[in-house]
Design a protein around this motif. Structure first.
Motif, short mmCIF file in Angstrom:
data_model
loop_
_atom_site.label_atom_id
_atom_site.label_comp_id
_atom_site.label_asym_id
_atom_site.label_seq_id
_atom_site.Cartn_x
_atom_site.Cartn_y
_atom_site.Cartn_z
N LEU A 1 -6.03 -66.58 -56.21
CA LEU A 1 -7.17 -66.46 -56.53
C LEU A 1 -8.58 -67.87 -56.21
O LEU A 1 -9.29 -68.39 -55.01
N LEU A 2 -8.02 -68.74 -57.39
CA LEU A 2 -8.15 -69.86 -57.28
C LEU A 2 -8.05 -70.83 -56.45
O LEU A 2 -8.99 -71.54 -55.52
N THR A 3 -6.97 -71.02 -55.99
CA THR A 3 -6.09 -71.03 -54.49
C THR A 3 -6.51 -71.22 -53.77
O THR A 3 -7.53 -71.81 -52.98
N GLU A 4 -7.09 -70.09 -53.61
CA GLU A 4 -7.42 -69.38 -52.75
C GLU A 4 -8.84 -69.85 -51.89
O GLU A 4 -9.83 -70.55 -50.78
N VAL A 5 -9.66 -70.32 -53.37
CA VAL A 5 -11.14 -70.61 -53.24
C VAL A 5 -11.20 -72.08 -52.48
O VAL A 5 -11.99 -72.57 -51.84
N ARG A 6 -10.48 -72.45 -53.37
CA ARG A 6 -10.25 -74.63 -52.87
C ARG A 6 -10.04 -74.75 -51.49
O ARG A 6 -10.02 -75.19 -50.94
N ASP A 7 -8.34 -73.74 -50.99
CA ASP A 7 -8.08 -74.15 -49.90
C ASP A 7 -8.68 -73.64 -48.35
O ASP A 7 -8.86 -73.90 -47.20
N SER A 8 -9.84 -73.22 -48.99
CA SER A 8 -11.54 -72.80 -48.22
C SER A 8 -11.66 -73.81 -47.53
O SER A 8 -12.15 -73.46 -46.64
N ASN A 9 -12.09 -74.90 -48.33
CA ASN A 9 -12.40 -76.01 -47.61
C ASN A 9 -14.00 -76.28 -47.72
O ASN A 9 -14.57 -77.13 -46.46
N LEU A 10 -14.93 -75.54 -48.10
CA LEU A 10 -16.09 -74.99 -47.86
C LEU A 10 -16.87 -75.48 -48.92
O LEU A 10 -18.24 -75.18 -48.94
N LEU A 11 -16.46 -76.25 -49.94
CA LEU A 11 -17.78 -76.06 -50.98
C LEU A 11 -16.46 -77.62 -51.13
O LEU A 11 -15.39 -78.96 -51.36
N SER A 12 -18.04 -78.92 -51.90
CA SER A 12 -17.74 -80.28 -52.18
C SER A 12 -17.22 -80.11 -54.15
O SER A 12 -17.55 -78.38 -54.59
N LEU A 13 -16.60 -80.85 -54.34
CA LEU A 13 -15.78 -80.72 -55.50
C LEU A 13 -17.23 -80.31 -56.76
O LEU A 13 -16.70 -78.94 -57.22
N LYS A 14 -18.42 -80.51 -57.08
CA LYS A 14 -18.57 -79.74 -58.17
C LYS A 14 -19.14 -78.22 -57.77
O LYS A 14 -19.01 -77.79 -58.77
N ALA A 15 -19.46 -77.99 -57.01
CA ALA A 15 -20.01 -76.50 -56.13
C ALA A 15 -18.92 -75.88 -56.46
O ALA A 15 -18.68 -74.72 -57.06
N LEU A 16 -17.42 -76.62 -56.01
CA LEU A 16 -16.08 -75.73 -55.85
C LEU A 16 -15.63 -75.44 -57.91
O LEU A 16 -15.33 -74.21 -57.56
N GLY A 17 -15.86 -76.52 -58.11
CA GLY A 17 -15.43 -76.01 -60.01
C GLY A 17 -16.75 -74.49 -60.29
O GLY A 17 -15.71 -73.68 -60.86
N LYS A 18 -17.81 -74.45 -59.77
CA LYS A 18 -18.58 -73.84 -60.33
C LYS A 18 -18.03 -72.67 -60.15
O LYS A 18 -18.44 -71.17 -60.46
N ALA A 19 -17.65 -72.15 -58.81
CA ALA A 19 -17.06 -71.25 -57.95
C ALA A 19 -16.58 -70.97 -58.30
O ALA A 19 -15.63 -69.47 -57.98
N GLY A 20 -15.12 -71.87 -59.00
CA GLY A 20 -13.44 -71.77 -59.15
C GLY A 20 -13.54 -70.94 -60.69
O GLY A 20 -12.93 -69.83 -60.75
N ASP A 21 -14.65 -71.29 -61.27
CA ASP A 21 -14.80 -71.02 -62.92
C ASP A 21 -15.74 -69.10 -62.98
O ASP A 21 -14.88 -68.58 -62.67
N ALA A 22 -16.77 -69.29 -62.11
CA ALA A 22 -17.12 -68.03 -61.89
C ALA A 22 -16.54 -66.83 -61.13
O ALA A 22 -15.70 -65.90 -61.46
N THR A 23 -15.26 -67.32 -60.26
CA THR A 23 -14.76 -66.21 -59.45
C THR A 23 -13.67 -65.90 -60.01
O THR A 23 -13.34 -64.97 -60.53
N ALA A 24 -12.74 -66.82 -61.01
CA ALA A 24 -11.74 -66.24 -62.21
C ALA A 24 -12.23 -65.52 -63.64
O ALA A 24 -11.44 -64.48 -63.28
N ASN A 25 -13.84 -66.08 -63.49
CA ASN A 25 -14.13 -65.45 -64.32
C ASN A 25 -13.98 -63.86 -64.57
O ASN A 25 -14.25 -62.37 -64.89
N GLN A 26 -14.87 -64.00 -63.02
CA GLN A 26 -15.68 -62.12 -63.03
C GLN A 26 -13.74 -61.45 -62.77
O GLN A 26 -13.81 -60.54 -63.17
#
Length: 245
Positions: A17-42
């Protein structure tokens, strides 16, 4: 599904899931960290509450619930260990899923999605012999002074690396020999790596030699040592000498 199978499956899926979120190339570095944490945690939190509803749960990204302190079985997870490394598409980040029973890390899975592997406490492999010159993993951004001093005394090579899980698994995988950390961590940083390392026959303790105990009211853990058992007495003695000095 056994506890070990569940831990490994959760870590692997969260890594994908984390790899998919990162590879979407839709998020800046700071936003990517928050989105990845939230997605994996949920994903991890909801899956564990459904699959093991009677167990306690502690996650870095979830508000702590003191009810876990009354539970014998507590899952301890770190959805993204090494958020910076994850965002930079490095390989030294991890997903941690562990089960502690009465404070002891008995089940653990550490996914290294950048390497495509999941290391499990129920599938130990032989740790390769150490080379003549030992190798110590340290933080790539702020190596602890005590670790650097011990490495100098041992004549060990320093290997800068990102997440705690990646460092611990480097010892398990035979890519390093000592992981000495004195800069402070939390239970989710080490529970799964320690469970895996113990299963592989490695030494795991506080730097004073005392056991690592989990599911505590205060989740802060000041230090730890993971290494081959034959190196532990020397490393622990050097830590004492440096501290006394």
């Amino acid at each position: 599904m056994t506890d070990a199978d569940l831990a490994a499956h959760l870590a692997a899926v969260a890594g994908r899931l984390l790899t998919e979120v990162r590879d979407s190339n839709l998020l800046s570095l700071k936003a990517l960290g928050k989105a990845g944490d939230a997605t994996a945690n949920q994903f991890l939190v909801h899956a564990l509450r459904e699959q093991r509803p009677d167990d306690g749960l502690l996650s870095e990204e979830e508000k702590d619930n003191a009810d876990r302190l009354a539970r014998s079985r507590v899952w301890i997870v770190d959805p993204v260990d090494g958020t910076r490394e994850y965002g930079e598409a490095r390989t030294d980040w991890a997903v941690h899923v562990a089960l502690a029973v009465d404070g002891v890390p008995v089940i653990g899975a550490v996914a290294l999605p950048g390497l495509g592997v999941v290391l499990r406490s129920d599938q130990p492999a032989a740790v390769t012999p150490a080379p003549e010159r030992l190798r110590m993993v340290v933080s790539r951004t702020r190596p602890a002074a005590e670790a650097v001093a011990v490495a100098e005394r041992l004549g060990a090579e320093l290997l800068p690396m990102g997440s705690a899980g990646a460092k611990a698994m480097a010892v398990v995988r035979g890519e390093a020999d000592i992981y000495l950390h004195t800069g402070g961590q939390y239970e989710w940083d080490s529970c799964a790596p320690v469970a895996v390392a113990l299963a592989h026959g490695l030494h795991c303790s506080r730097v004073d030699g005392s056991p690592l105990v989990y599911n505590q009211a205060d989740t802060y853990m000041p230090d730890l040592l993971i290494c081959r058992k034959e190196h532990a007495p020397r490393v622990l003695a050097l830590v004492r000498e440096i501290g006394a000095g």
